[in-house]
Design an enzyme around this catalytic site. Structure first.
Site, PDB file in Angstrom:
ATOM      1  N   SER A   1      -6.092  -5.888   0.919  1.00  0.00           N
ATOM      2  CA  SER A   1      -5.114  -4.868   0.553  1.00  0.00           C
ATOM      3  C   SER A   1      -5.710  -3.763  -0.323  1.00  0.00           C
ATOM      4  CB  SER A   1      -3.929  -5.542  -0.113  1.00  0.00           C
ATOM      5  OG  SER A   1      -2.890  -4.640  -0.270  1.00  0.00           O
ATOM      6  N   HIS A   2      -5.138  -3.612  -1.514  1.00  0.00           N
ATOM      7  CA  HIS A   2      -5.540  -2.517  -2.397  1.00  0.00           C
ATOM      8  C   HIS A   2      -6.762  -2.880  -3.237  1.00  0.00           C
ATOM      9  CE1 HIS A   2      -2.869  -5.386  -4.124  1.00  0.00           C
ATOM     10  NE2 HIS A   2      -3.415  -5.133  -5.300  1.00  0.00           N
TER      11      HIS A   2
ATOM     12  N   ASP B   1      -2.185   2.415   0.605  1.00  0.00           N
ATOM     13  CA  ASP B   1      -3.340   1.584   0.242  1.00  0.00           C
ATOM     14  C   ASP B   1      -4.175   1.243   1.484  1.00  0.00           C
ATOM     15  OD1 ASP B   1      -1.714  -0.343   1.444  1.00  0.00           O
ATOM     16  OD2 ASP B   1      -2.248  -1.919   0.024  1.00  0.00           O
TER      17      ASP B   1
ATOM     18  N   ASP C   1      -4.659  -1.298   3.482  1.00  0.00           N
ATOM     19  CA  ASP C   1      -4.065  -1.893   4.681  1.00  0.00           C
ATOM     20  C   ASP C   1      -2.715  -1.274   5.029  1.00  0.00           C
ATOM     21  OD1 ASP C   1      -2.876  -3.124   2.455  1.00  0.00           O
ATOM     22  OD2 ASP C   1      -2.281  -4.860   3.648  1.00  0.00           O
TER      23      ASP C   1
ATOM     24  N   ASP D   1       0.272  -0.978   3.573  1.00  0.00           N
ATOM     25  CA  ASP D   1       1.622  -1.451   3.288  1.00  0.00           C
ATOM     26  C   ASP D   1       2.183  -0.896   1.981  1.00  0.00           C
ATOM     27  OD1 ASP D   1      -0.107  -2.992   1.816  1.00  0.00           O
ATOM     28  OD2 ASP D   1       0.737  -4.930   2.388  1.00  0.00           O
ATOM     29  N   ARG D   2       1.322  -0.303   1.142  1.00  0.00           N
ATOM     30  CA  ARG D   2       1.820   0.298  -0.104  1.00  0.00           C
ATOM     31  C   ARG D   2       1.905   1.809   0.021  1.00  0.00           C
ATOM     32  NH1 ARG D   2      -0.330  -2.794  -5.352  1.00  0.00           N
ATOM     33  NH2 ARG D   2      -0.022  -4.889  -4.570  1.00  0.00           N
TER      34      ARG D   2
ATOM     35  N   LYS E   1       5.900  -4.698   4.345  1.00  0.00           N
ATOM     36  CA  LYS E   1       6.166  -3.408   3.736  1.00  0.00           C
ATOM     37  C   LYS E   1       5.379  -2.364   4.515  1.00  0.00           C
ATOM     38  CE  LYS E   1       3.009  -4.358  -0.155  1.00  0.00           C
ATOM     39  NZ  LYS E   1       2.864  -5.772  -0.480  1.00  0.00           N
TER      40      LYS E   1
HETATM   41  C1  VG1 Z   1       0.889  -8.086  -5.931  1.00  0.00           C
HETATM   42  C2  VG1 Z   1       2.215  -7.409  -6.172  1.00  0.00           C
HETATM   43  C3  VG1 Z   1       3.235  -7.880  -5.146  1.00  0.00           C
HETATM   44  C4  VG1 Z   1       2.686  -7.624  -3.732  1.00  0.00           C
HETATM   45  C5  VG1 Z   1       1.334  -8.271  -3.570  1.00  0.00           C
HETATM   46  C6  VG1 Z   1       0.685  -7.960  -2.231  1.00  0.00           C
HETATM   47  O1  VG1 Z   1       1.030  -9.485  -6.090  1.00  0.00           O
HETATM   48  O2  VG1 Z   1       2.683  -7.656  -7.467  1.00  0.00           O
HETATM   49  O3  VG1 Z   1       4.436  -7.206  -5.366  1.00  0.00           O
HETATM   50  O4  VG1 Z   1       3.565  -8.122  -2.766  1.00  0.00           O
HETATM   51  O5  VG1 Z   1       0.447  -7.817  -4.601  1.00  0.00           O
HETATM   52  O6  VG1 Z   1       0.564  -6.592  -2.038  1.00  0.00           O
HETATM   53  P1  VG1 Z   1       0.582 -10.222  -7.468  1.00  0.00           P
HETATM   54  O7  VG1 Z   1       0.839 -11.681  -7.211  1.00  0.00           O
HETATM   55  O8  VG1 Z   1      -0.843  -9.875  -7.682  1.00  0.00           O
HETATM   56  O9  VG1 Z   1       1.442  -9.644  -8.532  1.00  0.00           O
HETATM   57  V1  VG1 Z   1      -0.612  -5.987  -0.994  1.00  0.00           V
HETATM   58  O10 VG1 Z   1      -0.422  -4.434  -0.774  1.00  0.00           O
HETATM   59  O11 VG1 Z   1      -1.859  -6.807  -1.556  1.00  0.00           O
HETATM   60  O12 VG1 Z   1      -0.403  -6.853   0.494  1.00  0.00           O
HETATM   61 CO    CO Z   2      -1.608  -3.715   0.819  1.00  0.00          CO
END
Ligand code: VG1
Ligand code: CO
Length: 550
Positions: free
Chosen positions: A122-123, A286, A288, A290-291, A386
């Site tokens: 992801s990010h 981001d 991937d 989704d953000r 998302k």
């Molecule tokens: C974080 C965020 C959560 C989100 C997750 C995946 O998780 O707080 O809201 O769904 O990342 O996002 P955590 O457990 O680190 O707080 V992404 O864009 O990585 O798929």
């Molecule tokens: Co992401």
């Protein structure tokens, strides 16, 4: 050679720690690069799923793609060989291996696939010394629920072999079908299903008109997987001028940056939007996809507000939501701004643990249409992830429909509903055992907190959030500690489930006011200092300030 002759059984030992977190298995890239690591995890996913197909994947379609980060291509080859080794009927691979998370969700749903493997952290940054990840999505297009991830984890701890189809690397650079063993491997256009879905939800003709009228925007792809989608839809389909998309070419290390759309990591975009010649709308996704982050000229839209504004306007300005919303859901730490919109729309609001996987069952049961998280995640029941670019198209539609600027839309919203001032403070790289100890101590102190004074108010209730899914009645305990004050303010603390090193503490601060023109930092300032005292952050971790404030 008959197909089965090319399938061999390869011995492997269990790797410790292959437990999926908030969003799949996320580790340092080098950990994933150990021989057999990807194969063992993927085989364990298949082992966990095998009973749902009565032991035979012959009529199942698996979709594969990733965000393009370092090791994406190598991992895809491994997955292909293991999937063919497990005799999947069809494996669909995104051309070039590039597929955003929301596009994966759309493809699974539209192609009626059995599931999909997304390669992404992801990010988190990419590169050999950065992060990698694998996430499995089920046939509704959403992240595997906890019973699947737990079963997968159990298999990872006792795996001793995987199935491997022996052949040269499979060419995934061109669309088309190939047969390998008992499996049809189809290389597909990653943009097609996603673009079709967006054109069904949104009024592309109206949006073309908006750009014809001189509307200017910027989309920052942060060198992740969404640049091609944005260039295709904004510049080719909607007629936005070339150059609307910045950082649009995917790169293996995201140009050495955090591909995380927030005020800290998307600083270039933020600067642009504060400049004299700022365009009407600034957006970022981001790695991937989704953000999302939404900015107007000189204004940042906090994710909780963005969710509230989208929910407020969707049925009026977005054709896909013409029939109204069945319900709205937000993760527990997300600001309560959208709750007030739900009330005005007279629809139910659901409060879930952090992570998109909890929205799936609500949407499958038609209880919720739009949902979101404070972590820059917004989406709807069009898919089960998302969707960063969807949020961009929502805002474009709202600006198009209202003929207002971002700042005017926000002001109108706050005047009507009041404003939830919200901040999240992240303390990263903490000593893991000290962080868990702090959590335990805080949990133990909860019963005594009610009635105590805190941040100039009084603690009305303090608990450790437990979620019971209203559809399948599964229970998720320990989903975040909440401190609720008499004046309606909230403080939430939880440890991140996506990190790859040490522990990250997230502190969420929220204060409501009917007035909208205060400074957010000032509004949550006393909550911040009170919670730092309560947690004794300086004493425990010698930390003065959070690493990231969003
Ligand atoms: C974080 C965020 C959560 C989100 C997750 C995946 O998780 O707080 O809201 O769904 O990342 O996002 P955590 O457990 O680190 O707080 V992404 O864009 O990585 O798929
Ligand atoms: Co992401």
């Amino acid at each position: 050679m008959s197909p089965s002759l090319a399938i061999t059984t390869i011995s492997v030992h269990p790797f410790a720690g292959q437990r999926p977190g908030t969003s799949g298995l996320r580790k340092k890239t080098r950990e994933f690069m150990q021989p057999g690591y990807v194969e063992a995890f993927v085989q364990s996913v298949f082992n966990a799923l095998r009973r749902s197909v009565n032991g035979d994947f012959g009529s199942s379609t698996l979709v594969v793609g990733g965000d393009g980060r370092y090791y994406n291509k190598e991992a895809i080859q491994k997955i292909l060989h293991v999937a063919i080794g497990n005799e999947f009927g069809r494996v669909m691979v995104a051309r070039g291996g590039l597929l955003s998370t929301p596009a994966m969700s759309a493809v699974i749903r539209r192609q009626k696939a059995f599931g999909g493997l997304i390669l992404s952290a992801s990010h988190n940054p990419g590169g050999i010394d950065a992060d990698f990840g694998i996430k499995y999505n089920i046939s509704n297009g959403g992240p595997a629920p906890e019973d699947v991830t737990e079963r997968t984890y159990e298999f990872t701890q006792r795996i001793n072999h995987y199935y491997w189809y022996t052949c040269a690397d499979i060419d995934i650079s061109k669309e088309g079908k190939q047969t390998h063993g008992a499996t049809e491997v189809e290389i597909f256009d990653p943009l097609a299903d996603y673009t079709a879905l967006m054109s069904e939800l949104f009024d592309f003709e109206a949006l073309r008109g908006l750009f014809r009228s001189g509307f200017r925007m910027i989309f920052d792809g942060m060198h992740g997987s969404t640049g091609p989608y944005a260039a295709h839809i904004l510049e080719e389909q909607l007629g936005a001028p070339k150059g609307t998309v910045m950082n649009g070419i995917p790169s293996e290390d995201f140009a050495g940056k955090h591909p995380d759309p927030n005020l800290v990591y998307a600083a270039d975009l933020v600067r642009l939007m504060q400049g004299a010649d700022a365009p009407d709308l600034g957006t970022a996704n981001d790695a991937d996809g989704d953000r999302n982050m939404i900015l107007g000229r000189g204004i940042f839209v906090s994710p909780g507000d963005s969710l509230a504004v989208i929910a407020e306007h969707a049925s009026r300005f977005i054709p896909g939501y013409r029939d109204g919303l069945a319900g709205i859901a937000r993760s527990m730490p997300t600001s309560t701004a959208v709750d007030r919109v739900a009330k005005s729309l007279n629809v139910p609001i659901y409060e879930t643990p952090t992570g998109w996987k909890y929205f799936g069952s609500l949407m499958d049961a038609d209880l919720c249409t739009v949902c979101g998280e404070e972590s820059f995640g917004t989406g709807s029941n069009h898919i089960r992830e998302k969707d960063g670019f969807w949020a961009v198209l929502c805002w474009l539609s709202i600006l198009c429909g209202t003929r207002k600027s971002v700042a005017e839309v926000m002001t109108a919203h706050w005047v009507r509903f009041g404003r939830s001032y919200f901040q999240r403070h992240d303390y990263a790289g903490l000593d893991s055992s000290a962080a868990h100890l702090m959590n335990e101590e805080l949990r133990a102190s909860l019963p005594a907190l009610a009635g105590q004074s805190f941040a100039g108010s009084r603690i009305a209730a303090a608990d450790d959030f437990t979620y019971t899914d209203p559809v399948d009645h599964s229970v998720t305990p320990h989903a975040g500690i909440r401190i609720l004050l008499d004046d309606g303010s909230r403080v939430v603390c939880r440890l991140s489930g996506t990190g790859t090193q040490g522990a990250t503490l997230r502190v969420y601060l929220e204060r409501f006011s009917p007035k909208y023109d205060h400074d957010p930092s000032q509004m949550v300032g006393s909550l911040d200092s009170s919670v730092r005292q309560l947690l004794r952050l300086k004493e425990r971790f010698n930390r003065e300030e959070p690493d990231v404030i969003t």
